[in-house]
Design an enzyme around this catalytic site. Structure first.
Site, mmCIF file in Angstrom:
data_model
loop_
_atom_site.group_PDB
_atom_site.id
_atom_site.type_symbol
_atom_site.label_atom_id
_atom_site.label_comp_id
_atom_site.label_asym_id
_atom_site.label_seq_id
_atom_site.Cartn_x
_atom_site.Cartn_y
_atom_site.Cartn_z
ATOM 1 N N ILE A 15 -2.168 -4.636 6.174
ATOM 2 C CA ILE A 15 -2.852 -4.707 7.472
ATOM 3 C C ILE A 15 -3.802 -5.910 7.492
ATOM 4 C CG2 ILE A 15 -4.317 -3.508 9.159
ATOM 5 C CD1 ILE A 15 -3.359 -0.850 8.011
ATOM 6 N N ARG A 86 -0.576 5.820 2.381
ATOM 7 C CA ARG A 86 0.173 6.986 1.893
ATOM 8 C C ARG A 86 1.612 6.630 1.548
ATOM 9 N NH1 ARG A 86 1.351 10.623 7.165
ATOM 10 N NH2 ARG A 86 0.964 9.027 8.728
ATOM 11 N N HIS A 179 -7.083 11.525 14.092
ATOM 12 C CA HIS A 179 -5.904 10.697 13.814
ATOM 13 C C HIS A 179 -5.051 11.427 12.771
ATOM 14 C CE1 HIS A 179 -3.477 7.164 13.468
ATOM 15 N NE2 HIS A 179 -3.868 6.853 12.261
HETATM 16 N N1 APR Z 1 -12.627 -3.397 -1.932
HETATM 17 C C1 APR Z 1 -11.786 -4.257 -1.283
HETATM 18 N N2 APR Z 1 -10.471 -4.046 -1.190
HETATM 19 C C2 APR Z 1 -9.973 -2.945 -1.775
HETATM 20 C C3 APR Z 1 -10.780 -1.995 -2.431
HETATM 21 C C4 APR Z 1 -12.162 -2.260 -2.504
HETATM 22 N N3 APR Z 1 -12.998 -1.427 -3.112
HETATM 23 N N4 APR Z 1 -9.972 -1.000 -2.895
HETATM 24 C C5 APR Z 1 -8.723 -1.297 -2.518
HETATM 25 N N5 APR Z 1 -8.703 -2.479 -1.850
HETATM 26 C C6 APR Z 1 -7.565 -3.207 -1.305
HETATM 27 C C7 APR Z 1 -6.311 -3.109 -2.139
HETATM 28 O O1 APR Z 1 -6.390 -3.945 -3.300
HETATM 29 C C8 APR Z 1 -5.250 -3.561 -1.145
HETATM 30 O O2 APR Z 1 -4.994 -4.952 -1.217
HETATM 31 O O3 APR Z 1 -7.175 -2.666 -0.056
HETATM 32 C C9 APR Z 1 -5.868 -3.194 0.204
HETATM 33 C C10 APR Z 1 -5.053 -2.176 0.988
HETATM 34 O O4 APR Z 1 -3.876 -2.787 1.347
HETATM 35 P P1 APR Z 1 -2.450 -2.041 1.324
HETATM 36 O O5 APR Z 1 -2.318 -1.277 0.047
HETATM 37 O O6 APR Z 1 -1.417 -3.069 1.632
HETATM 38 O O7 APR Z 1 -2.585 -0.980 2.506
HETATM 39 P P2 APR Z 1 -2.488 -1.209 4.086
HETATM 40 O O8 APR Z 1 -1.107 -0.921 4.540
HETATM 41 O O9 APR Z 1 -3.123 -2.501 4.450
HETATM 42 O O10 APR Z 1 -3.393 0.033 4.578
HETATM 43 C C11 APR Z 1 -4.739 0.144 4.244
HETATM 44 O O11 APR Z 1 -5.200 1.470 6.191
HETATM 45 O O12 APR Z 1 -3.776 2.571 7.689
HETATM 46 C C12 APR Z 1 -4.602 2.693 6.584
HETATM 47 O O13 APR Z 1 -3.598 4.544 5.402
HETATM 48 C C13 APR Z 1 -3.832 3.156 5.369
HETATM 49 O O14 APR Z 1 -5.764 3.683 4.088
HETATM 50 C C14 APR Z 1 -4.738 2.730 4.279
HETATM 51 C C15 APR Z 1 -5.341 1.417 4.788
#
Ligand code: APR
Length: 314
Positions: A15, A86, A179
């Site tokens: 995202i 998820r 949601h």
């Molecule tokens: N600080 C910064 N970034 C972090 C941290 C943190 N403490 N912990 C995790 N991340 C980063 C991860 O390293 C990863 O790159 O958050 C990012 C999440 O990205 P994705 O795994 O690609 O997930 P995404 O599809 O972007 O969704 C993120 O949004 O819709 C919701 O359920 C979904 O909770 C999820 C979130």
């Protein structure tokens, strides 16, 4: 001195990367993508990749990547996707424990480095995570909102448009509540180019579409297998950021802190609001039918359960 707006994206994953691209296309401000050190060069790589495409899209905004929360400094808007998405078979609530800790870390960093920012939370389970974010930052609740209703309403509008064979652009909808599986699609609030939906679609068809809407995130998770929806969530959050940055007074369904509206107190829940330069400027109380009200109350109960979990575990 005139300075550009700054938008910080915490979480540079699916995202986060999508939002960076959309922000560059819209030219809304400079962007910093921030992730954890374990991701190494990933945030910098995504920022540079988009920077190199700016000449193609006639964009002049600057994008940087970082693994240091200090780079939140000066952000006008912070959009948080940090956490884990998820996997097939999981509900959003299954992410509660792990993402709650992530929001605490990120919230403390925002409080320290960007105390004036407008904060948009996307991390799931959304209503509990935005509740936690407001608690951790202590920011006024008009500056801490959750992105869910814009997406859920857009999903409903999409399915209505597909069913009727009309442009999605002409369909406006409201999906309220939490949601999750309990979200509430409002039949009489859908408009198709200004025509109330009940004049064009029977209730039974609508109920089928509303059920698909409530499960739309899960449908994408099953298809993607490795992650959850990211294009439409990214677009939805940028719509909210744009409303704030341009003081648009947009009417958008967002997860906001309710203080007595809809008979709910001290909980974040999805309802239509005005977003402008002061953040959440007004909460609309939509008239619902008896059955919609009952469904909304049920949804609020689910949201309350997760908020109580946050209170007990933070
Ligand atoms: N600080 C910064 N970034 C972090 C941290 C943190 N403490 N912990 C995790 N991340 C980063 C991860 O390293 C990863 O790159 O958050 C990012 C999440 O990205 P994705 O795994 O690609 O997930 P995404 O599809 O972007 O969704 C993120 O949004 O819709 C919701 O359920 C979904 O909770 C999820 C979130």
């Amino acid at each position: 001195m005139i300075s550009r707006k700054k938008i910080a994206l915490v979480g540079a994953g699916q995202i986060g990367g999508t939002m960076a691209l959309v922000l560059a296309q819209k030219g809304l401000g400079d962007v910093v993508l921030i992730d954890i050190p374990q991701t190494e060069g990933m945030p910098k790589g995504k920022a540079l990749d988009i920077m190199e495409g700016r000449s193609v899209i006639n964009s002049s905004v600057n994008l940087t990547g970082s693994t240091d929360y200090a780079d939140l400094a000066g952000a006008d808007v912070v959009i948080v996707t940090a956490g884990v998405p998820r996997k097939p078979g999981m509900s959003r609530d299954d992410l509660l424990g792990i993402n709650c800790g992530v929001i605490k870390t990120v919230g403390e960093a925002i409080k320290q480095h960007a105390p004036e920012a407008f904060v948009i939370v996307i991390t799931n389970p959304l209503d509990a995570m935005v509740y936690n974010m407001q608690k951790v930052t202590g920011f006024p609740s008009n500056r801490v909102v959750g992105m869910a209703g814009v997406l859920d309403s857009s999903r409903l509008a999409c399915f209505v448009a597909m069913e009727l064979g009309v442009s999605a652009d002409d369909v406006k909808a409201i999906v309220m509540g939490g949601h999750g599986d309990t979200m509430v699609s409002l039949y009489e609030c859908v408009s198709v180019g200004g025509i109330p939906l009940p004049q064009l679609m029977d209730r039974e068809t609508f109920d089928r579409i509303a059920a698909r809407t409530a499960n739309a995130g899960g449908e994408i998770v099953e298809l993607l297998v490795r992650g959850s929806a990211f294009y439409s969530p990214g677009l939805s959050a940028i719509k909210m950021a744009e409303a704030y940055l341009l003081d648009k007074k947009s009417v958008l369904t967002c997860a906001v802190m309710l203080n007595g509206e809809y008979g709910v107190n001290g909980l974040y829940c999805g309802v239509p609001v005005i977003i402008g330069g002061n953040g959440v400027e007004k909460i609309f109380e939509v008239k619902m039918t008896e059955s919609e009200q009952a469904a909304f109350d049920k949804s609020v109960e689910a949201v309350k359960k997760n908020a109580e979990w946050v209170d007990a575990n933070t």
